[in-house]
Design a protein around this motif. Structure first.
Motif, short mmCIF file in Angstrom:
data_model
loop_
_atom_site.label_atom_id
_atom_site.label_comp_id
_atom_site.label_asym_id
_atom_site.label_seq_id
_atom_site.Cartn_x
_atom_site.Cartn_y
_atom_site.Cartn_z
N LYS A 17 0.85 -1.18 0.00
CA LYS A 17 0.00 0.00 0.00
C LYS A 17 0.88 1.23 0.00
CE LYS A 17 -3.76 2.20 2.50
NZ LYS A 17 -4.63 2.14 3.68
N VAL A 18 0.92 1.96 -1.10
CA VAL A 18 1.79 3.11 -1.24
C VAL A 18 1.22 4.26 -0.43
CG1 VAL A 18 2.80 4.76 -2.83
CG2 VAL A 18 2.53 2.38 -3.51
N GLY A 19 2.04 4.89 0.37
CA GLY A 19 1.63 6.07 1.11
C GLY A 19 0.86 5.77 2.39
N ILE A 115 18.94 14.52 -14.46
CA ILE A 115 17.56 14.97 -14.62
C ILE A 115 16.62 13.76 -14.64
CG2 ILE A 115 15.96 16.16 -16.18
CD1 ILE A 115 18.37 17.80 -17.15
N ASP A 116 17.05 12.72 -15.32
CA ASP A 116 16.22 11.51 -15.40
C ASP A 116 16.09 10.83 -14.04
OD1 ASP A 116 14.71 9.71 -17.06
OD2 ASP A 116 16.32 8.26 -16.83
N VAL A 117 17.17 10.84 -13.25
CA VAL A 117 17.13 10.25 -11.91
C VAL A 117 16.13 11.01 -11.03
CG1 VAL A 117 18.45 9.92 -9.78
CG2 VAL A 117 19.45 9.29 -11.97
N GLN A 123 8.55 10.33 -9.33
CA GLN A 123 7.41 9.48 -9.70
C GLN A 123 7.16 8.38 -8.68
OE1 GLN A 123 8.71 8.23 -13.58
NE2 GLN A 123 7.64 9.89 -14.64
N VAL A 124 8.22 7.86 -8.04
CA VAL A 124 8.06 6.71 -7.15
C VAL A 124 8.15 7.05 -5.67
CG1 VAL A 124 8.92 5.12 -8.91
CG2 VAL A 124 10.52 6.10 -7.27
N ASP A 125 8.69 8.20 -5.32
CA ASP A 125 8.86 8.58 -3.92
C ASP A 125 7.80 9.60 -3.52
OD1 ASP A 125 9.67 9.27 -1.41
OD2 ASP A 125 11.77 9.60 -1.94
N PRO A 126 6.88 9.22 -2.63
CA PRO A 126 5.81 10.16 -2.24
C PRO A 126 6.32 11.43 -1.58
CG PRO A 126 5.30 7.92 -1.51
CD PRO A 126 6.71 7.91 -2.02
#
Length: 200
Positions: A17-19, A115-117, A123-126
């Motif tokens: 469960k994200v977040g 920039i890509d990192v 996108q993945v770290d709340p």
């Protein structure tokens, strides 16, 4: 029974469960009945040989075997041989197109790795969502170090070195042949616009 709850981030265990407020229940080996996972979406970890055997199994799965090495090296040698053959049949001096294309693609994609990192981490770290590029970058550097911004630089550079060399090298080599084809088509079909310097 000795049951304790610990925050998920302390154990570095990801929840489904994200977040959510996730936790992990640590269960003593003497407990016969498995405990129900907490509603936050956490899981159970047994403090006994099960965790160690699970870790050992993961290491065994991730280990590269001798057969894997043979397959990898065979594929690399095959690709390198095919590439060398393409350069050889492209004509004298054509290697410059391949070298220039590969170097330019590797550099142009390599310098954008930080920039890509940051984009991927947002996108993945709340905790990074909603922050601007500068604030997110500073937080990543503060938490994980500046070297984190170069994660994936090696595969990116090598991948685009090969991709750029093939794409731009073959493009330059085929330009004269495409030009001759367009002239021939213009003659055969009586479509004069095919014999155009813009097209060929």
């Amino acid at each position: 029974p000795c049951k304790k709850k610990y925050p998920l981030h302390i154990l570095n265990v990801q929840s489904n469960k994200v977040g959510g407020d996730s936790s992990v229940t640590l269960r003593h080996a003497a407990d016969a009945a498995p405990a129900t996972p907490p509603p936050g979406g956490g899981g159970e970890i047994e403090i006994n040989g099960g965790a160690e055997s699970s870790t050992a199994a993961e290491h065994a799965q991730n280990k590269i075997t001798s057969a894997d090495k043979v397959v990898i090296w065979t594929a690399l040698v095959g690709i390198a041989s095919a590439f060398a053959a393409v350069i050889k049949i492209s004509g004298p001096g054509a290697w410059r197109y391949y070298a220039a294309g590969g170097i330019c693609a590797a550099v142009s994609h390599g310098i954008t790795t930080p920039i890509d990192v940051v984009k991927t981490r947002q996108q993945v770290d709340p905790t990074l969502r909603g922050k601007g590029m500068v604030k997110a970058t500073m937080k990543i550097i503060k938490n994980d170090g500046i070297q984190t911004l170069l994660s994936g630089l090696g595969p990116t550079t090598w991948g685009y070195l090969f991709e750029g060399a093939v794409k731009f090298g073959i493009y330059e080599v085929l330009k004269p042949a495409v030009r001759q084809l367009l002239i021939w088509l213009a003659t055969v079909t009586s479509i004069a616009s095919l014999n155009n310097k813009i097209l060929g």
